[in-house]
Design an enzyme around this catalytic site. Structure first.
Site, short mmCIF file in Angstrom:
data_model
loop_
_atom_site.label_atom_id
_atom_site.label_comp_id
_atom_site.label_asym_id
_atom_site.label_seq_id
_atom_site.Cartn_x
_atom_site.Cartn_y
_atom_site.Cartn_z
CE LYS A 18 -5.08 21.81 1.70
NZ LYS A 18 -5.42 22.25 3.07
NE ARG A 94 -10.39 22.93 -1.10
CZ ARG A 94 -9.59 23.51 -0.23
NH1 ARG A 94 -9.97 23.73 1.00
NH2 ARG A 94 -8.40 23.90 -0.59
NE ARG A 129 -1.23 30.09 5.49
CZ ARG A 129 -2.07 29.19 5.01
NH1 ARG A 129 -1.63 28.15 4.34
NH2 ARG A 129 -3.35 29.34 5.20
NE ARG A 158 -4.56 31.72 2.05
CZ ARG A 158 -4.72 30.41 1.99
NH1 ARG A 158 -3.75 29.65 1.56
NH2 ARG A 158 -5.87 29.86 2.36
NE ARG A 169 -9.07 28.97 5.23
CZ ARG A 169 -7.83 29.36 5.56
NH1 ARG A 169 -7.66 30.48 6.25
NH2 ARG A 169 -6.80 28.66 5.19
P1 AP5 Z 1 0.44 25.23 4.70
O1 AP5 Z 1 1.38 24.25 4.10
O2 AP5 Z 1 0.37 26.58 4.10
O3 AP5 Z 1 -1.02 24.56 4.84
P2 AP5 Z 1 -2.15 24.25 3.75
O4 AP5 Z 1 -2.76 22.95 4.13
O5 AP5 Z 1 -1.61 24.39 2.37
O6 AP5 Z 1 -3.16 25.42 4.12
P3 AP5 Z 1 -4.15 26.30 3.27
O7 AP5 Z 1 -4.62 27.36 4.22
O8 AP5 Z 1 -3.54 26.76 2.01
O9 AP5 Z 1 -5.32 25.34 3.00
P4 AP5 Z 1 -6.77 25.75 2.70
O10 AP5 Z 1 -7.34 24.47 2.27
O11 AP5 Z 1 -7.46 26.43 3.81
O12 AP5 Z 1 -6.61 26.91 1.61
P5 AP5 Z 1 -6.71 26.92 0.03
O13 AP5 Z 1 -5.80 27.95 -0.45
O14 AP5 Z 1 -6.60 25.56 -0.52
O15 AP5 Z 1 0.82 25.35 6.25
C1 AP5 Z 1 0.16 26.25 7.10
C2 AP5 Z 1 1.16 26.89 8.09
O16 AP5 Z 1 1.67 25.88 8.96
C3 AP5 Z 1 2.40 27.50 7.42
O17 AP5 Z 1 2.76 28.65 8.11
C4 AP5 Z 1 3.47 26.41 7.54
O18 AP5 Z 1 4.77 26.96 7.59
C5 AP5 Z 1 3.07 25.75 8.84
N1 AP5 Z 1 3.38 24.31 8.84
C6 AP5 Z 1 3.18 23.43 7.81
N2 AP5 Z 1 3.54 22.19 8.17
C7 AP5 Z 1 3.95 22.28 9.47
C8 AP5 Z 1 4.43 21.31 10.42
N3 AP5 Z 1 4.54 20.01 10.12
N4 AP5 Z 1 4.74 21.74 11.66
C9 AP5 Z 1 4.62 23.06 12.00
N5 AP5 Z 1 4.18 24.02 11.13
C10 AP5 Z 1 3.84 23.62 9.89
O19 AP5 Z 1 -8.22 27.41 -0.16
C11 AP5 Z 1 -8.62 28.71 0.20
C12 AP5 Z 1 -10.08 28.94 -0.16
O20 AP5 Z 1 -10.25 28.80 -1.58
C13 AP5 Z 1 -11.08 27.94 0.45
O21 AP5 Z 1 -11.48 28.33 1.73
C14 AP5 Z 1 -12.22 27.99 -0.58
O22 AP5 Z 1 -13.02 29.14 -0.36
C15 AP5 Z 1 -11.48 28.17 -1.91
N6 AP5 Z 1 -11.20 26.86 -2.55
C16 AP5 Z 1 -10.00 26.23 -2.65
N7 AP5 Z 1 -10.13 25.05 -3.30
C17 AP5 Z 1 -11.45 24.94 -3.63
C18 AP5 Z 1 -12.23 23.94 -4.29
N8 AP5 Z 1 -11.67 22.79 -4.72
N9 AP5 Z 1 -13.54 24.16 -4.45
C19 AP5 Z 1 -14.12 25.30 -4.01
N10 AP5 Z 1 -13.46 26.27 -3.36
C20 AP5 Z 1 -12.13 26.09 -3.17
#
Ligand code: AP5
Length: 222
Positions: A18, A94, A129, A158, A169
Site C-alpha cells: 500500500k 479496516r 522492509r 518498524r 496483523r
Molecule cells: P509497503 O508498501 O510498506 O506495504 P504496506 O501495505 O504499506 O504495509 P504496512 O505494513 O504499512 O501495512 P499495515 O497495514 O500492516 O500497517 P499500517 O501501518 O497501516 O511494502 C512492504 C515491503 O514490501 C517494503 O519493504 C516494500 O519495499 C516491499 N514491496 C512493496 N511492493 C513490492 C513489490 N511489488 N514487490 C516486491 N517488494 C515490494 O498499520 C499498522 C498498525 O496500525 C495496524 O496493525 C493497527 O494496529 C494500526 N492501524 C492502522 N490503521 C488502522 C485503522 N484504520 N484502525 C485501527 N487500527 C489501525
C-alpha cells in the site's frame, strides 16, 4: 467547470505494498496521501496519551479503538488540501464500523483498490522492509535496496515488523476484509500485488486513468 478531485481508498494485507503504491500514485496524480498507520505512528512519537494507548494495540497486531482512529482520519480528510487536491486513503477503513462512520461524515470514495498478495510474499516483505527516516521512503533489502551507503546506514525498522507480529496483523486483516469489501462492492478494483512494484502500479494507473475519463465524460454530458 473542473471535475471533482479524485477520492481513492487503497487496502490490502500488511506489507501488501500500500505505502509503496501510494508513493507512486501521489507522484503522478498529486493526491494527498493519508495513511492511518502513519498518523498513529506520529501520535506515538508525540508522546500523547492516545499514542501510548494506540501502541499497545499495534504491538499486538490488533485494531486501535475507533475513538482514537476515526476522528484522526476525519480531521485529516476535512483539511483544505485534501478537499482541493483529492485524497488517497491508505489503511482505513479496516472494519465495517469505520466504513460506516466515514460515510456518515459524508466521505465517499470513487474507487476502492484492493491489493492481493500471497501470504508467503507478505512475510518476506515485512521482514526485509526498511524505512528512511529522512525522506520517508520505503525500502526492501532484497527488492528495493537503498541507493548508497549513506542511506543504508540510517535505515530503520518498524517495531511491528517481525514474523511473529505480522501473523497477528494478518489474522486481524482476514477477520475484517470481507465486511469492509461489502461496503464498496460496486467500486472495488482487485489488483494482483504479487508482481513487481512497477507492474502493480501500471494496473492501478490504468484503473485511475479510466476513472478520470469516466468522471470527465459525465461532466461533459451534464
Ligand atoms: P509497503 O508498501 O510498506 O506495504 P504496506 O501495505 O504499506 O504495509 P504496512 O505494513 O504499512 O501495512 P499495515 O497495514 O500492516 O500497517 P499500517 O501501518 O497501516 O511494502 C512492504 C515491503 O514490501 C517494503 O519493504 C516494500 O519495499 C516491499 N514491496 C512493496 N511492493 C513490492 C513489490 N511489488 N514487490 C516486491 N517488494 C515490494 O498499520 C499498522 C498498525 O496500525 C495496524 O496493525 C493497527 O494496529 C494500526 N492501524 C492502522 N490503521 C488502522 C485503522 N484504520 N484502525 C485501527 N487500527 C489501525
Amino acid at each position: 467547470s473542473k471535475p471533482e478531485p479524485l477520492k481513492v481508498m487503497i487496502s490490502g494485507a500488511p506489507a501488501s505494498g500500500k505505502g509503496t503504491q501510494c508513493q507512486l500514485i501521489t507522484q503522478k496524480y498529486g493526491l494527498v496521501h493519508i495513511a492511518a498507520g502513519d498518523l498513529l505512528r506520529a501520535e506515538i512519537s508525540s508522546g500523547s496519551a492516545n499514542g501510548k494507548r494506540a501502541k499497545e494495540y499495534m504491538e499486538k497486531g490488533q485494531l486501535v479503538p475507533n475513538e482514537i482512529v476515526v476522528m484522526m482520519v476525519k480531521e485529516r480528510l476535512s483539511r483544505s488540501d485534501s478537499q482541493e487536491s483529492g485524497w488517497l486513503l491508505d489503511g482505513y477503513p479496516r472494519s465495517l464500523s469505520q466504513a460506516t462512520a466515514l460515510k456518515e461524515f459524508g466521505f465517499q470514495p470513487d474507487i476502492f483498490i484492493l491489493l492481493e498478495v500471497a501470504e508467503d510474499n507478505l512475510v518476506e516483505r515485512v521482514v526485509g522492509r526498511r524505512l528512511d527516516p529522512v525522506t520517508g521512503r520505503i525500502y526492501h533489502l532484497k527488492y528495493s535496496p537503498p541507493e548508497n551507503e549513506e542511506i543504508a546506514a540510517r535505515l530503520t525498522q518498524r517495531f511491528d515488523d517481525t514474523e511473529e507480529k505480522v501473523k497477528l496483523r494478518l489474522q486481524t486483516h482476514h477477520q475484517n476484509v470481507e465486511s469492509v469489501l461489502s461496503m464498496y462492492e460496486g467500486i472495488t478494483v482487485k489488483v494482483n500485488g504479487n508482481d513487481s512494484k512497477e507492474d502493480v502500479f501500471s494496473q492501478i494507473d490504468n484503473a485511475l486513468t479510466n476513472l478520470i475519463e469516466q468522471k470527465n465524460s459525465t461532466l461533459g454530458s451534464m
